[in-house]
Design a protein around this motif. Structure first.
Motif, PDB file in Angstrom:
ATOM      1  N   LYS A   1     -13.899   0.017  25.340  1.00  0.00           N
ATOM      2  CA  LYS A   1     -12.659  -0.247  24.610  1.00  0.00           C
ATOM      3  C   LYS A   1     -12.291  -1.728  24.717  1.00  0.00           C
ATOM      4  CE  LYS A   1      -9.138   1.698  22.444  1.00  0.00           C
ATOM      5  NZ  LYS A   1      -9.277   2.468  21.239  1.00  0.00           N
ATOM      6  N   TYR A   2     -12.077  -2.366  23.599  1.00  0.00           N
ATOM      7  CA  TYR A   2     -11.761  -3.789  23.506  1.00  0.00           C
ATOM      8  C   TYR A   2     -12.824  -4.677  24.157  1.00  0.00           C
ATOM      9  CZ  TYR A   2      -7.283  -1.879  22.134  1.00  0.00           C
ATOM     10  OH  TYR A   2      -6.301  -1.165  21.518  1.00  0.00           O
ATOM     11  N   ARG A   3     -14.025  -4.134  24.275  1.00  0.00           N
ATOM     12  CA  ARG A   3     -15.185  -4.853  24.858  1.00  0.00           C
ATOM     13  C   ARG A   3     -14.885  -5.428  26.228  1.00  0.00           C
ATOM     14  NH1 ARG A   3     -19.999  -7.096  21.300  1.00  0.00           N
ATOM     15  NH2 ARG A   3     -21.136  -7.092  23.222  1.00  0.00           N
ATOM     16  N   ARG A   4     -14.033  -4.751  26.950  1.00  0.00           N
ATOM     17  CA  ARG A   4     -13.718  -5.203  28.300  1.00  0.00           C
ATOM     18  C   ARG A   4     -14.931  -4.958  29.178  1.00  0.00           C
ATOM     19  NH1 ARG A   4      -7.931  -3.275  30.030  1.00  0.00           N
ATOM     20  NH2 ARG A   4      -8.263  -4.940  31.489  1.00  0.00           N
TER      21      ARG A   4
ATOM     22  N   ALA B   1      -5.176   3.084  27.194  1.00  0.00           N
ATOM     23  CA  ALA B   1      -4.609   4.340  26.688  1.00  0.00           C
ATOM     24  C   ALA B   1      -5.516   5.522  27.025  1.00  0.00           C
ATOM     25  CB  ALA B   1      -4.369   4.252  25.185  1.00  0.00           C
ATOM     26  N   GLY B   2      -6.166   5.471  28.193  1.00  0.00           N
ATOM     27  CA  GLY B   2      -7.012   6.571  28.632  1.00  0.00           C
ATOM     28  C   GLY B   2      -8.401   6.587  28.031  1.00  0.00           C
ATOM     29  N   HIS B   3      -8.757   5.610  27.224  1.00  0.00           N
ATOM     30  CA  HIS B   3     -10.067   5.595  26.561  1.00  0.00           C
ATOM     31  C   HIS B   3     -10.996   4.601  27.238  1.00  0.00           C
ATOM     32  CE1 HIS B   3      -8.608   8.050  23.272  1.00  0.00           C
ATOM     33  NE2 HIS B   3      -7.540   7.265  23.205  1.00  0.00           N
ATOM     34  N   PHE B   4     -12.217   5.047  27.516  1.00  0.00           N
ATOM     35  CA  PHE B   4     -13.218   4.170  28.098  1.00  0.00           C
ATOM     36  C   PHE B   4     -14.044   3.495  26.999  1.00  0.00           C
ATOM     37  CE2 PHE B   4     -17.451   3.332  29.904  1.00  0.00           C
ATOM     38  CZ  PHE B   4     -17.086   2.512  30.959  1.00  0.00           C
ATOM     39  N   TRP B   5     -14.510   4.291  26.031  1.00  0.00           N
ATOM     40  CA  TRP B   5     -15.326   3.769  24.940  1.00  0.00           C
ATOM     41  C   TRP B   5     -14.471   3.426  23.733  1.00  0.00           C
ATOM     42  CZ3 TRP B   5     -20.001   2.530  26.357  1.00  0.00           C
ATOM     43  CH2 TRP B   5     -20.696   3.290  27.277  1.00  0.00           C
ATOM     44  N   SER B   6     -14.915   2.449  22.968  1.00  0.00           N
ATOM     45  CA  SER B   6     -14.316   2.163  21.670  1.00  0.00           C
ATOM     46  C   SER B   6     -14.583   3.363  20.764  1.00  0.00           C
ATOM     47  CB  SER B   6     -14.974   0.904  21.079  1.00  0.00           C
ATOM     48  OG  SER B   6     -14.662   0.774  19.721  1.00  0.00           O
ATOM     49  N   GLY B   7     -13.738   3.581  19.800  1.00  0.00           N
ATOM     50  CA  GLY B   7     -13.934   4.690  18.874  1.00  0.00           C
ATOM     51  C   GLY B   7     -15.110   4.483  17.939  1.00  0.00           C
ATOM     52  N   SER B   8     -15.555   3.259  17.774  1.00  0.00           N
ATOM     53  CA  SER B   8     -16.657   2.984  16.862  1.00  0.00           C
ATOM     54  C   SER B   8     -17.972   2.863  17.631  1.00  0.00           C
ATOM     55  CB  SER B   8     -16.380   1.692  16.089  1.00  0.00           C
ATOM     56  OG  SER B   8     -16.216   0.625  16.985  1.00  0.00           O
TER      57      SER B   8
ATOM     58  N   VAL C   1     -23.794  11.337  19.422  1.00  0.00           N
ATOM     59  CA  VAL C   1     -22.972  10.214  19.874  1.00  0.00           C
ATOM     60  C   VAL C   1     -21.682  10.726  20.509  1.00  0.00           C
ATOM     61  CG1 VAL C   1     -21.561   8.281  19.062  1.00  0.00           C
ATOM     62  CG2 VAL C   1     -23.936   8.503  18.308  1.00  0.00           C
ATOM     63  N   ASN C   2     -21.047  11.698  19.871  1.00  0.00           N
ATOM     64  CA  ASN C   2     -19.808  12.268  20.403  1.00  0.00           C
ATOM     65  C   ASN C   2     -20.026  12.821  21.813  1.00  0.00           C
ATOM     66  OD1 ASN C   2     -17.070  13.100  20.252  1.00  0.00           O
ATOM     67  ND2 ASN C   2     -17.746  15.170  19.731  1.00  0.00           N
ATOM     68  N   SER C   3     -21.122  13.528  22.017  1.00  0.00           N
ATOM     69  CA  SER C   3     -21.401  14.084  23.341  1.00  0.00           C
ATOM     70  C   SER C   3     -21.763  13.000  24.344  1.00  0.00           C
ATOM     71  CB  SER C   3     -22.531  15.106  23.258  1.00  0.00           C
ATOM     72  OG  SER C   3     -22.084  16.273  22.639  1.00  0.00           O
ATOM     73  N   LEU C   4     -22.590  12.045  23.932  1.00  0.00           N
ATOM     74  CA  LEU C   4     -22.976  10.964  24.838  1.00  0.00           C
ATOM     75  C   LEU C   4     -21.755  10.205  25.338  1.00  0.00           C
ATOM     76  CD1 LEU C   4     -26.100   9.574  22.953  1.00  0.00           C
ATOM     77  CD2 LEU C   4     -26.108  10.580  25.247  1.00  0.00           C
TER      78      LEU C   4
END
Length: 142
Positions: free
Chosen positions: A30-33, A110-117, A85-88
């Protein structure tokens, strides 16, 4: 009776299909952090290999840097890449959060590790060895 050609071990066969499908996948945090450490990437690869095995997908190559990962997958036509991809992403985020909780929490948005894309590219044009070399040359953090 033997075939007139030497069979290619990379070409897979199914009941009604012969296939040679490879995809280059890239997932961003997320946000390429820069959330990844060396041990996290090792564990992420293990998790993603297990998910791929569940989908009957071969994870040919895996590597990454502090803010993203690259995968080269060899998949059968019955697998929808979007479901894979969704499962990975889902399983890896859940497991990494569980196993590296203190570190991961500092990078969650906001609780997300991966970017949505994500990026998914067919490897039909470039030989898989070229993509493998590209993935191997990623700068893995220590």
């Amino acid at each position: 009776m033997s075939p007139r050609w030497k069979p290619n071990p990379d070409v897979r066969t199914g009941r009604h299909v012969v296939h040679h499908l490879h995809a280059h996948l890239v997932f961003l945090t997320k946000y390429r952090r820069g959330a990844f450490t060396g041990p996290m990437l090792i564990r992420c690869e293990q998790i993603m290999r297990e998910v791929c095995a569940d989908f009957e997908v071969e994870l040919g190559e895996f590597n990454g840097a502090d803010g993203h990962v690259h995968l080269l997958v060899h998949y059968p036509p019955k697998v929808a890449l979007s479901k894979l991809v969704n499962s990975l992403k889902g399983v890896s985020a859940r497991m990494l959060r569980k196993e590296f909780g203190t570190h991961v929490r500092t990078y969650l948005q906001a609780g997300h590790f991966w970017s949505g894309s994500y990026f998914a590219g067919s490897v039909g044009g470039a030989p898989p060895t070229v993509v493998e070399q590209y993935i191997e040359q990623q700068n893995r953090p220590a």
